[in-house]
Design an enzyme around this catalytic site. Structure first.
Site, PDB file in Angstrom:
ATOM      1  N   ASN A  73      60.681  91.472 166.544  1.00  0.00           N
ATOM      2  CA  ASN A  73      60.058  92.642 167.176  1.00  0.00           C
ATOM      3  C   ASN A  73      60.615  92.919 168.576  1.00  0.00           C
ATOM      4  O   ASN A  73      60.953  94.060 168.902  1.00  0.00           O
ATOM      5  CB  ASN A  73      58.540  92.457 167.226  1.00  0.00           C
ATOM      6  CG  ASN A  73      57.935  92.458 165.833  1.00  0.00           C
ATOM      7  OD1 ASN A  73      58.637  92.725 164.848  1.00  0.00           O
ATOM      8  ND2 ASN A  73      56.651  92.151 165.738  1.00  0.00           N
ATOM      9  N   GLN A  88      60.591 100.888 161.551  1.00  0.00           N
ATOM     10  CA  GLN A  88      61.955 100.702 161.055  1.00  0.00           C
ATOM     11  C   GLN A  88      62.614 102.054 160.752  1.00  0.00           C
ATOM     12  O   GLN A  88      63.840 102.161 160.717  1.00  0.00           O
ATOM     13  CB  GLN A  88      61.931  99.822 159.799  1.00  0.00           C
ATOM     14  CG  GLN A  88      63.282  99.522 159.218  1.00  0.00           C
ATOM     15  CD  GLN A  88      63.219  98.381 158.213  1.00  0.00           C
ATOM     16  OE1 GLN A  88      63.163  97.214 158.593  1.00  0.00           O
ATOM     17  NE2 GLN A  88      63.192  98.705 156.938  1.00  0.00           N
ATOM     18  N   SER A  98      89.261 134.035 154.660  1.00  0.00           N
ATOM     19  CA  SER A  98      88.707 134.337 153.348  1.00  0.00           C
ATOM     20  C   SER A  98      89.848 134.685 152.407  1.00  0.00           C
ATOM     21  O   SER A  98      90.831 135.311 152.807  1.00  0.00           O
ATOM     22  CB  SER A  98      87.738 135.519 153.469  1.00  0.00           C
ATOM     23  OG  SER A  98      87.574 136.140 152.204  1.00  0.00           O
ATOM     24  N   THR A 109      70.662 142.246 178.608  1.00  0.00           N
ATOM     25  CA  THR A 109      69.271 141.830 178.371  1.00  0.00           C
ATOM     26  C   THR A 109      68.877 142.532 177.079  1.00  0.00           C
ATOM     27  O   THR A 109      69.377 143.630 176.783  1.00  0.00           O
ATOM     28  CB  THR A 109      68.318 142.255 179.508  1.00  0.00           C
ATOM     29  OG1 THR A 109      68.273 143.672 179.561  1.00  0.00           O
ATOM     30  CG2 THR A 109      68.762 141.701 180.863  1.00  0.00           C
ATOM     31  N   HIS A 110      68.032 141.918 176.296  1.00  0.00           N
ATOM     32  CA  HIS A 110      67.649 142.455 174.970  1.00  0.00           C
ATOM     33  C   HIS A 110      68.876 142.711 174.085  1.00  0.00           C
ATOM     34  O   HIS A 110      68.812 143.555 173.195  1.00  0.00           O
ATOM     35  CB  HIS A 110      66.846 143.766 175.095  1.00  0.00           C
ATOM     36  CG  HIS A 110      65.737 143.719 176.094  1.00  0.00           C
ATOM     37  ND1 HIS A 110      64.436 143.421 175.762  1.00  0.00           N
ATOM     38  CD2 HIS A 110      65.747 143.917 177.442  1.00  0.00           C
ATOM     39  CE1 HIS A 110      63.681 143.457 176.851  1.00  0.00           C
ATOM     40  NE2 HIS A 110      64.458 143.746 177.888  1.00  0.00           N
ATOM     41  N   TYR A 151      53.637  96.493 166.683  1.00  0.00           N
ATOM     42  CA  TYR A 151      54.680  96.859 165.727  1.00  0.00           C
ATOM     43  C   TYR A 151      54.095  97.100 164.339  1.00  0.00           C
ATOM     44  O   TYR A 151      53.236  96.357 163.876  1.00  0.00           O
ATOM     45  CB  TYR A 151      55.725  95.735 165.640  1.00  0.00           C
ATOM     46  CG  TYR A 151      56.821  95.993 164.613  1.00  0.00           C
ATOM     47  CD1 TYR A 151      57.953  96.720 164.950  1.00  0.00           C
ATOM     48  CD2 TYR A 151      56.700  95.527 163.302  1.00  0.00           C
ATOM     49  CE1 TYR A 151      58.949  96.964 164.005  1.00  0.00           C
ATOM     50  CE2 TYR A 151      57.678  95.765 162.361  1.00  0.00           C
ATOM     51  CZ  TYR A 151      58.798  96.491 162.717  1.00  0.00           C
ATOM     52  OH  TYR A 151      59.766  96.735 161.783  1.00  0.00           O
ATOM     53  N   LYS A 205      65.461 104.547 163.269  1.00  0.00           N
ATOM     54  CA  LYS A 205      66.889 104.499 163.578  1.00  0.00           C
ATOM     55  C   LYS A 205      67.736 105.549 162.872  1.00  0.00           C
ATOM     56  O   LYS A 205      68.587 106.181 163.513  1.00  0.00           O
ATOM     57  CB  LYS A 205      67.436 103.106 163.272  1.00  0.00           C
ATOM     58  CG  LYS A 205      66.945 102.062 164.251  1.00  0.00           C
ATOM     59  CD  LYS A 205      67.281 100.662 163.802  1.00  0.00           C
ATOM     60  CE  LYS A 205      66.182  99.705 164.181  1.00  0.00           C
ATOM     61  NZ  LYS A 205      64.969  99.822 163.337  1.00  0.00           N
ATOM     62  N   ASN A 211      86.579 133.668 160.338  1.00  0.00           N
ATOM     63  CA  ASN A 211      85.204 133.170 160.452  1.00  0.00           C
ATOM     64  C   ASN A 211      85.082 132.065 161.516  1.00  0.00           C
ATOM     65  O   ASN A 211      85.849 131.107 161.497  1.00  0.00           O
ATOM     66  CB  ASN A 211      84.722 132.621 159.105  1.00  0.00           C
ATOM     67  CG  ASN A 211      84.693 133.696 158.030  1.00  0.00           C
ATOM     68  OD1 ASN A 211      84.467 134.868 158.324  1.00  0.00           O
ATOM     69  ND2 ASN A 211      84.931 133.298 156.791  1.00  0.00           N
ATOM     70  N   GLU A 239      79.520 128.290 164.250  1.00  0.00           N
ATOM     71  CA  GLU A 239      78.331 128.355 163.388  1.00  0.00           C
ATOM     72  C   GLU A 239      77.771 126.960 163.111  1.00  0.00           C
ATOM     73  O   GLU A 239      76.556 126.746 163.119  1.00  0.00           O
ATOM     74  CB  GLU A 239      78.682 129.048 162.068  1.00  0.00           C
ATOM     75  CG  GLU A 239      79.010 130.525 162.248  1.00  0.00           C
ATOM     76  CD  GLU A 239      79.633 131.116 160.982  1.00  0.00           C
ATOM     77  OE1 GLU A 239      78.873 131.635 160.152  1.00  0.00           O
ATOM     78  OE2 GLU A 239      80.854 131.025 160.821  1.00  0.00           O
ATOM     79  N   LYS A 276      89.183 138.797 157.733  1.00  0.00           N
ATOM     80  CA  LYS A 276      88.174 137.912 158.308  1.00  0.00           C
ATOM     81  C   LYS A 276      88.767 136.709 159.033  1.00  0.00           C
ATOM     82  O   LYS A 276      89.746 136.118 158.604  1.00  0.00           O
ATOM     83  CB  LYS A 276      87.216 137.421 157.207  1.00  0.00           C
ATOM     84  CG  LYS A 276      86.375 138.566 156.678  1.00  0.00           C
ATOM     85  CD  LYS A 276      85.230 138.081 155.827  1.00  0.00           C
ATOM     86  CE  LYS A 276      84.120 137.531 156.700  1.00  0.00           C
ATOM     87  NZ  LYS A 276      83.067 136.959 155.875  1.00  0.00           N
ATOM     88  N   SER A 306      66.926  97.478 155.509  1.00  0.00           N
ATOM     89  CA  SER A 306      67.367  98.483 156.484  1.00  0.00           C
ATOM     90  C   SER A 306      68.814  98.253 156.887  1.00  0.00           C
ATOM     91  O   SER A 306      69.321  98.928 157.780  1.00  0.00           O
ATOM     92  CB  SER A 306      66.468  98.432 157.730  1.00  0.00           C
ATOM     93  OG  SER A 306      66.497  97.138 158.301  1.00  0.00           O
TER      94      SER A 306
HETATM   95  N1  ARG Z   1      64.276  95.655 160.574  1.00  0.00           N
HETATM   96  C1  ARG Z   1      63.094  95.664 161.401  1.00  0.00           C
HETATM   97  C2  ARG Z   1      63.036  97.012 162.167  1.00  0.00           C
HETATM   98  O1  ARG Z   1      64.020  97.614 162.363  1.00  0.00           O
HETATM   99  C3  ARG Z   1      63.130  94.541 162.370  1.00  0.00           C
HETATM  100  C4  ARG Z   1      61.792  94.121 162.849  1.00  0.00           C
HETATM  101  C5  ARG Z   1      61.049  93.420 161.768  1.00  0.00           C
HETATM  102  N2  ARG Z   1      59.821  92.924 162.269  1.00  0.00           N
HETATM  103  C6  ARG Z   1      58.838  92.531 161.446  1.00  0.00           C
HETATM  104  N3  ARG Z   1      57.752  92.133 161.994  1.00  0.00           N
HETATM  105  N4  ARG Z   1      58.938  92.611 160.137  1.00  0.00           N
HETATM  106  O2  ARG Z   1      61.963  97.456 162.547  1.00  0.00           O
END
Ligand code: ARG
Length: 349
Positions: free
Chosen positions: A126, A338, A293, A171-172, A333, A341, A301, A306, A299, A39
């Site tokens: 964790n 993971q 354009s 409105t509308h 966990y 993120k 744009n 947008e 134009k 990761s």
């Molecule tokens: N890279 C892991 C995550 O973002 C870290 C936690 C890993 N924990 C584990 N028990 N393998 O979730």
């Protein structure tokens, strides 16, 4: 911990085991396993928060007499060096080390030697990742609040300048009653005010420290959870250790608030698109926010509007994506988490 970081294997030889947890493993993961497991490309964005969390944890381990002060001093020196390397862009990220937590720990071992292993006393990745991610989301919320306040200010300035500018109210999308452009703009100031209060509310709820929950059940070391919570400007340690490592409500709430905010931006952007069309001709966007354009010279744009209108798709996608990841997970966990993120980072950007 004293082992050097894993080197990539020579062709034909079995892959080496992970240096951090592979002590009892004869060989390392298959290449495809390593590829899905890593990761680092994503969570390297937590590097600063990871070091902050470790500084607080190390200081507490020293104050509680769990780790000798001499080791704590060298751990803190090493972490500060890492902070400088991160700031200078010279930190040697190693993809084979799986994630940011193990990258920082391995680098610390290179810098200070065996004492580095003591940093992870009474801690697990964790509670570490939950802490890092909370710190990151909290920082984002603060930056977003400043941005929204600036936008409100800009809208208020414009509304004052346009306090007497008459426009049709709709409105509308049918012409309804006359209003002023100033009045119309101030409607968005209200929406953004509610957005800010939603983010603030989420911030308040997320601001508790998972540190000390360790893997899930706490630790028998005599840690001081209040001390680490205070050092990281959390209001308190989280009450339940299982919840501390299993919870991602804070990211989901952040994404919910972001989705509503993005919906407001999208409505505003839609109005800008309408207003600058040939049919409305209420406003003319400056060249800085318009594209042309090559074959239709009439134009202008409104690409910026947008694209702003479209961002809601990715942000709402991040929200529903993370909810979906979390909905079937047993406590506590699971590695599924993971996947929390990448989309949260993208939505924040
Ligand atoms: N890279 C892991 C995550 O973002 C870290 C936690 C890993 N924990 C584990 N028990 N393998 O979730």
């Amino acid at each position: 911990m004293a082992k050097p970081p894993t080197k990539s294997s020579a062709p034909g030889s079995p892959p080496t085991a992970n240096a951090m947890w592979g002590g009892r493993f004869a060989s390392g993961p298959a290449a495809v396993m390593a590829a899905i497991n890593t990761s680092l490309d994503v969570d390297k964005r937590l590097a600063a928060e990871d070091v902050e969390g470790s500084l607080a944890h190390a200081e507490m381990l020293g104050a509680q007499g769990i780790v000798p002060q001499a080791d704590v001093t060298s751990i803190i020196d090493g972490l500060k060096k890492i902070q400088n390397e991160l700031a200078a862009g010279s930190f040697p990220f190693r993809p084979e080390m799986e994630d940011i937590h193990m990258n920082v720990e391995a680098r610390l071992a290179e810098l200070i030697g065996d004492a580095a292993g003591r940093l992870h006393t009474a801690r697990s990745r964790n509670d570490q990742v939950a802490t890092d991610f909370r710190l990151w989301v909290r920082r984002q919320i603060d930056a977003i609040d400043r941005g929204l306040q600036e936008l409100q200010r800009a809208l208020i300035d414009k509304a004052e300048a346009e306090a007497a500018t008459i426009m049709p109210g709709f409105t509308h999308l049918q012409t309804a009653q006359p209003v002023t452009f100033g009045h119309h703009l101030l409607a968005y100031v209200e929406m953004l005010g509610r957005d800010r209060s939603r983010f603030k509310d989420a911030r308040q709820r997320l601001n508790e420290s998972p540190l000390g929950a360790a893997a899930l059940a706490g630790t028998s070391f005599p840690i001081d959870r209040h001390r680490t919570a205070m050092a990281l400007e959390f209001t308190a340690p989280m009450a339940n250790s299982l919840d501390a490592v299993a919870d991602r409500d804070f990211a989901i709430e952040f994404l919910a608030a972001a989705s509503i905010c993005a919906m407001h931006m999208s409505r505003f952007a839609e109005e800008i698109v309408l207003w600058c069309s040939a049919q409305f001709q209420f406003i003319r966007l400056s060249d800085a926010f318009t594209t042309g354009s090559s074959i239709m010279p009439q134009k202008r744009n409104p690409d910026a509007a947008e694209l702003s209108r479209a961002k809601i798709g990715r942000i709402l996608g991040a929200f529903t994506g993370l909810l979906t990841v979390m909905k079937g997970l047993p406590l506590t966990y699971s590695k599924d988490m993971q996947e929390d993120k990448a989309s949260t980072f993208d939505a924040a950007d």
